[in-house]
Design a protein around this motif. Structure first.
Motif, PDB file in Angstrom:
ATOM      1  N   LYS A  30     -57.667  21.290 -11.244  1.00  0.00           N
ATOM      2  CA  LYS A  30     -58.415  22.053 -10.249  1.00  0.00           C
ATOM      3  C   LYS A  30     -57.933  23.503 -10.176  1.00  0.00           C
ATOM      4  O   LYS A  30     -56.785  23.806 -10.543  1.00  0.00           O
ATOM      5  CB  LYS A  30     -58.257  21.395  -8.888  1.00  0.00           C
ATOM      6  CG  LYS A  30     -59.054  20.101  -8.769  1.00  0.00           C
ATOM      7  CD  LYS A  30     -59.258  19.753  -7.329  1.00  0.00           C
ATOM      8  CE  LYS A  30     -60.287  18.666  -7.170  1.00  0.00           C
ATOM      9  NZ  LYS A  30     -60.473  18.265  -5.796  1.00  0.00           N
ATOM     10  N   PRO A  67     -65.963  24.542  -3.349  1.00  0.00           N
ATOM     11  CA  PRO A  67     -65.067  23.513  -2.811  1.00  0.00           C
ATOM     12  C   PRO A  67     -64.889  22.321  -3.748  1.00  0.00           C
ATOM     13  O   PRO A  67     -63.887  21.603  -3.667  1.00  0.00           O
ATOM     14  CB  PRO A  67     -65.747  23.058  -1.507  1.00  0.00           C
ATOM     15  CG  PRO A  67     -66.949  23.886  -1.320  1.00  0.00           C
ATOM     16  CD  PRO A  67     -67.184  24.706  -2.543  1.00  0.00           C
ATOM     17  N   ASP A  69     -64.149  22.098  -6.888  1.00  0.00           N
ATOM     18  CA  ASP A  69     -63.019  22.048  -7.833  1.00  0.00           C
ATOM     19  C   ASP A  69     -61.901  23.019  -7.442  1.00  0.00           C
ATOM     20  O   ASP A  69     -61.207  23.578  -8.285  1.00  0.00           O
ATOM     21  CB  ASP A  69     -63.511  22.331  -9.268  1.00  0.00           C
ATOM     22  CG  ASP A  69     -63.911  23.780  -9.446  1.00  0.00           C
ATOM     23  OD1 ASP A  69     -64.104  24.468  -8.421  1.00  0.00           O
ATOM     24  OD2 ASP A  69     -63.993  24.228 -10.606  1.00  0.00           O
ATOM     25  N   VAL A  71     -58.546  23.855  -4.790  1.00  0.00           N
ATOM     26  CA  VAL A  71     -57.561  23.414  -3.791  1.00  0.00           C
ATOM     27  C   VAL A  71     -57.011  24.658  -3.094  1.00  0.00           C
ATOM     28  O   VAL A  71     -56.664  25.642  -3.755  1.00  0.00           O
ATOM     29  CB  VAL A  71     -56.385  22.652  -4.464  1.00  0.00           C
ATOM     30  CG1 VAL A  71     -55.324  22.271  -3.447  1.00  0.00           C
ATOM     31  CG2 VAL A  71     -56.892  21.419  -5.186  1.00  0.00           C
ATOM     32  N   SER A  88     -60.971  23.328   6.077  1.00  0.00           N
ATOM     33  CA  SER A  88     -61.323  21.931   5.814  1.00  0.00           C
ATOM     34  C   SER A  88     -62.808  21.685   6.124  1.00  0.00           C
ATOM     35  O   SER A  88     -63.465  20.918   5.436  1.00  0.00           O
ATOM     36  CB  SER A  88     -60.352  20.989   6.540  1.00  0.00           C
ATOM     37  OG  SER A  88     -60.885  20.481   7.690  1.00  0.00           O
ATOM     38  N   PHE A  92     -63.078  22.055   1.485  1.00  0.00           N
ATOM     39  CA  PHE A  92     -62.016  22.245   0.486  1.00  0.00           C
ATOM     40  C   PHE A  92     -60.905  21.215   0.663  1.00  0.00           C
ATOM     41  O   PHE A  92     -60.602  20.807   1.794  1.00  0.00           O
ATOM     42  CB  PHE A  92     -61.386  23.644   0.623  1.00  0.00           C
ATOM     43  CG  PHE A  92     -62.271  24.731   0.140  1.00  0.00           C
ATOM     44  CD1 PHE A  92     -62.321  25.044  -1.211  1.00  0.00           C
ATOM     45  CD2 PHE A  92     -63.081  25.434   1.027  1.00  0.00           C
ATOM     46  CE1 PHE A  92     -63.161  26.053  -1.662  1.00  0.00           C
ATOM     47  CE2 PHE A  92     -63.917  26.436   0.584  1.00  0.00           C
ATOM     48  CZ  PHE A  92     -63.962  26.756  -0.771  1.00  0.00           C
ATOM     49  N   GLU A  93     -60.293  20.849  -0.445  1.00  0.00           N
ATOM     50  CA  GLU A  93     -59.071  20.048  -0.354  1.00  0.00           C
ATOM     51  C   GLU A  93     -57.950  20.999   0.048  1.00  0.00           C
ATOM     52  O   GLU A  93     -57.796  22.068  -0.547  1.00  0.00           O
ATOM     53  CB  GLU A  93     -58.776  19.414  -1.718  1.00  0.00           C
ATOM     54  CG  GLU A  93     -57.508  18.593  -1.714  1.00  0.00           C
ATOM     55  CD  GLU A  93     -57.154  18.054  -3.096  1.00  0.00           C
ATOM     56  OE1 GLU A  93     -58.014  18.043  -4.006  1.00  0.00           O
ATOM     57  OE2 GLU A  93     -55.977  17.667  -3.261  1.00  0.00           O
ATOM     58  N   ILE A  94     -57.191  20.614   1.075  1.00  0.00           N
ATOM     59  CA  ILE A  94     -56.088  21.473   1.511  1.00  0.00           C
ATOM     60  C   ILE A  94     -54.774  20.797   1.153  1.00  0.00           C
ATOM     61  O   ILE A  94     -54.592  19.613   1.416  1.00  0.00           O
ATOM     62  CB  ILE A  94     -56.123  21.679   3.044  1.00  0.00           C
ATOM     63  CG1 ILE A  94     -57.412  22.395   3.469  1.00  0.00           C
ATOM     64  CG2 ILE A  94     -54.899  22.448   3.524  1.00  0.00           C
ATOM     65  CD1 ILE A  94     -57.533  22.604   4.974  1.00  0.00           C
ATOM     66  N   VAL A  95     -53.874  21.565   0.547  1.00  0.00           N
ATOM     67  CA  VAL A  95     -52.503  21.059   0.396  1.00  0.00           C
ATOM     68  C   VAL A  95     -51.660  21.912   1.332  1.00  0.00           C
ATOM     69  O   VAL A  95     -51.555  23.135   1.160  1.00  0.00           O
ATOM     70  CB  VAL A  95     -52.022  21.145  -1.070  1.00  0.00           C
ATOM     71  CG1 VAL A  95     -50.538  20.802  -1.163  1.00  0.00           C
ATOM     72  CG2 VAL A  95     -52.832  20.195  -1.941  1.00  0.00           C
ATOM     73  N   ASP A  96     -51.127  21.255   2.340  1.00  0.00           N
ATOM     74  CA  ASP A  96     -50.449  21.985   3.412  1.00  0.00           C
ATOM     75  C   ASP A  96     -48.937  21.968   3.178  1.00  0.00           C
ATOM     76  O   ASP A  96     -48.293  20.941   3.337  1.00  0.00           O
ATOM     77  CB  ASP A  96     -50.800  21.304   4.750  1.00  0.00           C
ATOM     78  CG  ASP A  96     -50.241  22.069   5.933  1.00  0.00           C
ATOM     79  OD1 ASP A  96     -49.619  23.123   5.720  1.00  0.00           O
ATOM     80  OD2 ASP A  96     -50.423  21.597   7.067  1.00  0.00           O
TER      81      ASP A  96
END
Ligand code: F3S
Length: 282
Positions: A30, A67, A69, A71, A88, A92-96
């Motif tokens: 991604k 959103p 593809d 992150v 969110s 979108f994928e969120i990496v926190d």
């Protein structure tokens, strides 16, 4: 000549975790964007950019991305609840990678303000961490940056106050401000949320600077925790220098140097610290 590097110099736990996560994500399929630069260090940011990691600085920029593809990585400083929900909400994928110590402050201010308390944050109003903390308050909130503003502080309501601080706030300044507020007889629940990594780094830097003839502080020019380290060291050691890269190491130093101390801000990579150390030993 002796060269001593403070044990706590360099990446703290939260920054290491955030940077490692982005490197891991960059190996995947991604497209990765960090919300703001992942750390205040150009070398690391450029390296990540070569691995395809982009930076977005606003919700508007995120809106232009796909959103499906992409992150979005939240950095260790954290963001406001509004930004988190907006990203969110766009799918979108969120990496926190918000540092758990910062997350704890978000929860504390949200709970206290939902309980009807007023929030007081000790920190720099422009700092992203402080803006993020503000964004988790569900009621009246004020920021105090220094002793002067503590002296003129007036609560917004007559309700109890929960006080938190930016994780990198200077511990001496924290104590001075709390003393002023307590003598104002406000009903303040004081939460010392200065991170231990910062406290240890500041204490070690201060101790080393008080013995050293020359003190080198390494870090990004936009890094507020490095700037604070510099101030602490400069108060103890006349010949304190703030450097960002090896190129800045052309310093006018006094002739009879017996001890050189080195410390570094939370976003300074280990290899740069080692290179500076090597330069001095040569
Ligand atoms: Fe976290 Fe403390 Fe570092 S709050 S990001 S471990 S300075």
């Amino acid at each position: 000549m002796e060269v001593i590097t403070a044990r706590s110099a360099g990446f703290c736990f939260g920054v290491r975790r955030a940077v490692d996560t982005v490197y891991e994500l960059s190996e995947g399929n991604k497209k990765i964007y960090t919300f703001g630069p992942i750390i205040h260090n150009e070398t690391v940011v450029n390296d990540l950019s070569e691995r395809g990691v982009g930076i977005v600085d606003s919700l508007d920029e995120i809106r232009g991305l796909d959103p499906a593809d992409t992150v979005i990585v939240i950095r260790s400083h954290g963001v406001s609840e509004e930004i988190y929900d907006a990203v969110s909400g766009m799918g979108f994928e969120i990496v926190d990678t918000t540092c758990p110590f910062v997350k704890r402050i978000h929860e504390a201010v949200r709970n206290a303000s939902e309980d009807g308390q007023e929030i007081l944050i000790l920190g720099s109003p422009d700092h992203p961490e402080v803006q993020g903390i503000m964004g988790w308050c569900h009621g009246p909130v004020q920021i105090i940056e220094n002793v002067e503003s503590a002296r003129s502080y007036k609560p917004l309501t007559g309700r109890p106050i929960t006080l938190v601080s930016q994780t990198t706030f200077n511990h001496k300044k924290f104590e001075d401000i709390v003393e002023i507020l307590i003598s104002g007889e406000y009903n303040v629940n004081v939460m010392n949320t200065i991170c231990n990594a910062t406290l240890t780094r500041q204490n070690e830097a201060e101790e080393l600077a008080s013995r050293a003839d020359v003190m080198i502080v390494i870090g990004g020019k936009h890094s507020s925790n490095t700037r604070k380290l510099y101030d602490i060291c400069a108060a103890r050691c006349e010949h304190t220098y703030f450097i960002e890269t090896l190129d800045d190491l052309n310093l006018e130093v006094p002739k009879s140097v017996r001890l050189v101390g080195i410390t570094a801000g939370a976003s300074t990579p280990q290899n740069l610290i080692e290179e500076v150390q090597k330069e001095w030993k040569n």
